[in-house]
Design an enzyme around this catalytic site. Structure first.
Site, short mmCIF file in Angstrom:
data_model
loop_
_atom_site.label_atom_id
_atom_site.label_comp_id
_atom_site.label_asym_id
_atom_site.label_seq_id
_atom_site.Cartn_x
_atom_site.Cartn_y
_atom_site.Cartn_z
N CYS A 74 0.87 -1.19 0.08
CA CYS A 74 -0.18 0.10 0.10
C CYS A 74 0.97 1.41 -0.01
O CYS A 74 1.57 1.55 -1.11
CB CYS A 74 -1.06 0.16 1.22
SG CYS A 74 -2.13 1.42 1.08
N HIS A 94 -3.67 -5.00 0.77
CA HIS A 94 -3.34 -5.19 2.11
C HIS A 94 -3.37 -6.58 2.58
O HIS A 94 -4.39 -7.05 3.21
CB HIS A 94 -4.16 -4.33 3.21
CG HIS A 94 -3.74 -2.69 3.25
ND1 HIS A 94 -2.73 -2.46 4.18
CD2 HIS A 94 -4.27 -1.90 2.79
CE1 HIS A 94 -2.73 -1.17 4.02
NE2 HIS A 94 -3.34 -0.79 3.33
N GLU A 98 -1.77 -8.30 4.62
CA GLU A 98 -1.76 -8.32 5.91
C GLU A 98 -2.91 -8.59 6.65
O GLU A 98 -3.08 -8.73 8.04
CB GLU A 98 -0.46 -7.35 6.70
CG GLU A 98 -0.97 -6.24 7.18
CD GLU A 98 -1.47 -5.27 5.92
OE1 GLU A 98 -1.21 -5.70 4.93
OE2 GLU A 98 -2.11 -4.11 6.08
#
Ligand code: MN
Length: 243
Positions: A114, A217, A219
């Site tokens: 990002c 994203h 994660e």
């Protein structure tokens, strides 16, 4: 026994009033957990005033994970401030840019997420679209403005590194950004775009052992399987370096 790869994660400089003033270097848990849970050792790297020692810091790492953050200070790519921007402190950008350039020069395996993707593009001489809704349009929502990420489709370019890991073609990703790549930084190529508005969604650096940047994203464990494959491919590249 082989040593677990040590993954540096640049932190954000955050100042906020709580009991007294907190002035901190922070990393969101999703990033450290993503590394820990797959056998790596995350090492949180502070924002520093003097980047002279970062070269030694990079030498001690097996990989670099550049996380998301606030916007890139517009002066860093020659732009005037935009009212929709919330820039990170200059000292944070300077630390991140120095780490990214060192990782690029040394061939250190690097996974970029990002806001980190925008930092990398600018650190390598590129520019940014400063605000997608006002400069490109609202046909696709890239940031929901709530705690739940937006989602949209991306087209992954066949033959790219990200296609090697996730497969080529169309897939859905999460999205929480309002800035995007405009002119590309040196050595970077676009490996995924949003099919509706052409926003850049992944970059890679050719002539590098493993340097992969995604605008979404992983994660946040949006799509467990594809997130897992991205982090495992990154850690496998770091593991090769650490032996
Ligand atoms: Mn997006």
């Amino acid at each position: 026994m082989p040593k677990a790869p040590v993954i540096g994660i640049p932190s954000e400089r955050v100042r906020h009033a709580q009991v007294g003033i907190k002035d901190q270097n922070t990393v969101s848990r999703g990033y450290t957990d993503a590394i820990c849970s797959r056998g790596g050792i995350p090492l949180i790297l502070p924002v520093v005033d003097d980047p002279a020692h970062l070269s030694d810091v990079i030498q001690g790492l097996d990989g670099l994970l550049v996380p998301g953050s606030d916007d890139i200070p517009p002066a860093c790519y020659g732009a005037a401030p935009h009212p929709a921007e919330k820039p990170m402190p200059d000292v944070q950008y300077d630390t991140w840019a120095a780490l990214i350039r060192l990782a690029v020069d040394r061939g250190l395996p690097t996974l970029v997420i990002c806001g980190g993707l925008q930092a990398m593009n600018v650190a390598l001489g590129g520019t940014l679209i400063q605000d997608i809704p006002s400069q490109v349009g609202t046909a696709v929502c890239h940031r929901s403005g709530t705690h739940v990420d937006a989602t949209h489709e991306v087209d992954i370019l066949p033959g790219s590194r990200v296609a090697e890991v996730l497969g080529p073609g169309r897939r859905t990703v999460n999205s929480a950004h309002h800035q995007a790549v405009d002119r590309l930084g040196a050595g970077l190529s676009v490996t995924a775009r949003c099919p509706v508005d052409d926003i850049v969604e992944a970059l890679e650096l050719s002539e590098h052992p493993f340097c992969l940047a995604v605008q979404w994203h992983p994660e946040r464990y949006f799509d467990g399987d594809s997130s897992d494959r991205l982090f495992r491919a990154f850690l496998a590249a770091c593991d090769t370096i650490s032996r």
